[in-house]
Write an enzyme that holds these catalytic residues in place. Sequence first.
Site, PDB file in Angstrom:
ATOM      1  NE  ARG A 168       4.600  -3.065  -5.046  1.00  0.00           N
ATOM      2  CZ  ARG A 168       3.638  -2.701  -5.894  1.00  0.00           C
ATOM      3  NH1 ARG A 168       2.541  -3.387  -5.954  1.00  0.00           N
ATOM      4  NH2 ARG A 168       3.805  -1.651  -6.668  1.00  0.00           N
ATOM      5  CB  SER A 241       7.174   2.327  -5.177  1.00  0.00           C
ATOM      6  OG  SER A 241       6.243   2.598  -6.176  1.00  0.00           O
ATOM      7  CD  GLU A 337       7.549  -1.736  -3.698  1.00  0.00           C
ATOM      8  OE1 GLU A 337       7.956  -0.677  -4.213  1.00  0.00           O
ATOM      9  OE2 GLU A 337       6.943  -2.585  -4.332  1.00  0.00           O
TER      10      GLU A 337
END
Length: 341
Positions: A168, A241, A337
Amino acid sequence: MKKMLEVRKDFSLKAYNTFGIEAKCKYFVEAEDEGELAEFVAGYEWNPLEVLVLGGGSNFLFTGDFEGTVFYPAMQGIEVVEEDVESVSVRVGAGVVWDDFVAWTVAQGYGGVENLSLIPGHVGAAPVQNVGAYGMEAGETIAEVEAIDLEKGGRVRIAAGECRFAYRDSAFKREWKNRFIITRVVFRLAKHPQFRLDYGSVRSEVERLGGEVTLAKVREAVIRIREAKLPDVKVLPSAGSYFKNPVVAQELAERLESQYPGMPVYPLGEGRCKLAAGWLIEQCGWKGKTLGRAGVYEKQALVLVNRGGADGTDISRLANEIRKSVFLRFGVWIEPEVNVV
Ligand code: EPU
């Protein structure tokens, strides 16, 4: 016909972020043609704090108005630019909807992004975030990124090796933050796909579809798994998320594992392990909970949702409460995130 570059002032971003949060930006610049956009930004006084590049808006939380310029690259098109017996290079516009691209690759029989089916957002965001799911990451198939450099001016081509792809993460989120407007991405895809079925229930879902494994079946399986676990943002606004899965020292992971048998731990090598933030959050009792107008999705605790009319501070307040309780119980800080603006 390409749309002309458009600049709008005091523009509402409500329809441009999947949390559905009302926030305005000072300027909103939408461009379908990179030449035109490069010309527009030539001589532009770059200040990374006053720039934001928005794709599908599926990874942003706006906690107030943005007093700067939002660039919205809308380049279209999927073209094969190189081909040999093993692979094919495909150049894709930053404004192409990610899942339309994935559907195209599967229809052509090209492997490499099928496990990334149904991920929201646009192609231009894939290298920034290094989008990943079910044992696959976009960075593995990206060959090159085309962009406009706001710092130095002009159009550039950046090789994948320079992008520092990680979980990520990429240089676009770190040292290059808000410096480049990605306009196109070149992917190198396989003509003889190597299926990746080892994550979670992918294999069993593919087997349920019966017969020989194909790209189309992997895509269908991933879509079924996602639809069962993740909210449809058109019905329940969210940004997927909200947190990243934390990476911790193996020692800590082992200590927690002995205290909490059954806790998911993914060893990464070099003395580090990834933990499942969703599991940690669920253990703290947050799954399905609501705080004001923000909530924790009932089927996947990593996903925060807008229960209706939430603003950015409702969501970030809930996120902070969750972070605190996970830390107090497990001694691990989980990090967002999503980009909090
Ligand atoms: N888990 C729980 N409770 C929950 C959620 C998860 O116990 O509420 C457990 C699961 O049972 C499993 C483990 O945690 O043992 C991992 O769960 P899952 O496979 O659902 O994946 P995740 O780690 O929660 C990540 C990505 C997702 C991606 C899935 C599948 C991140 C931050 N998220 O979630 O990506 O779809 O893996 O690969 O890495 C996104 O980025 O927006 C996103 C949805």
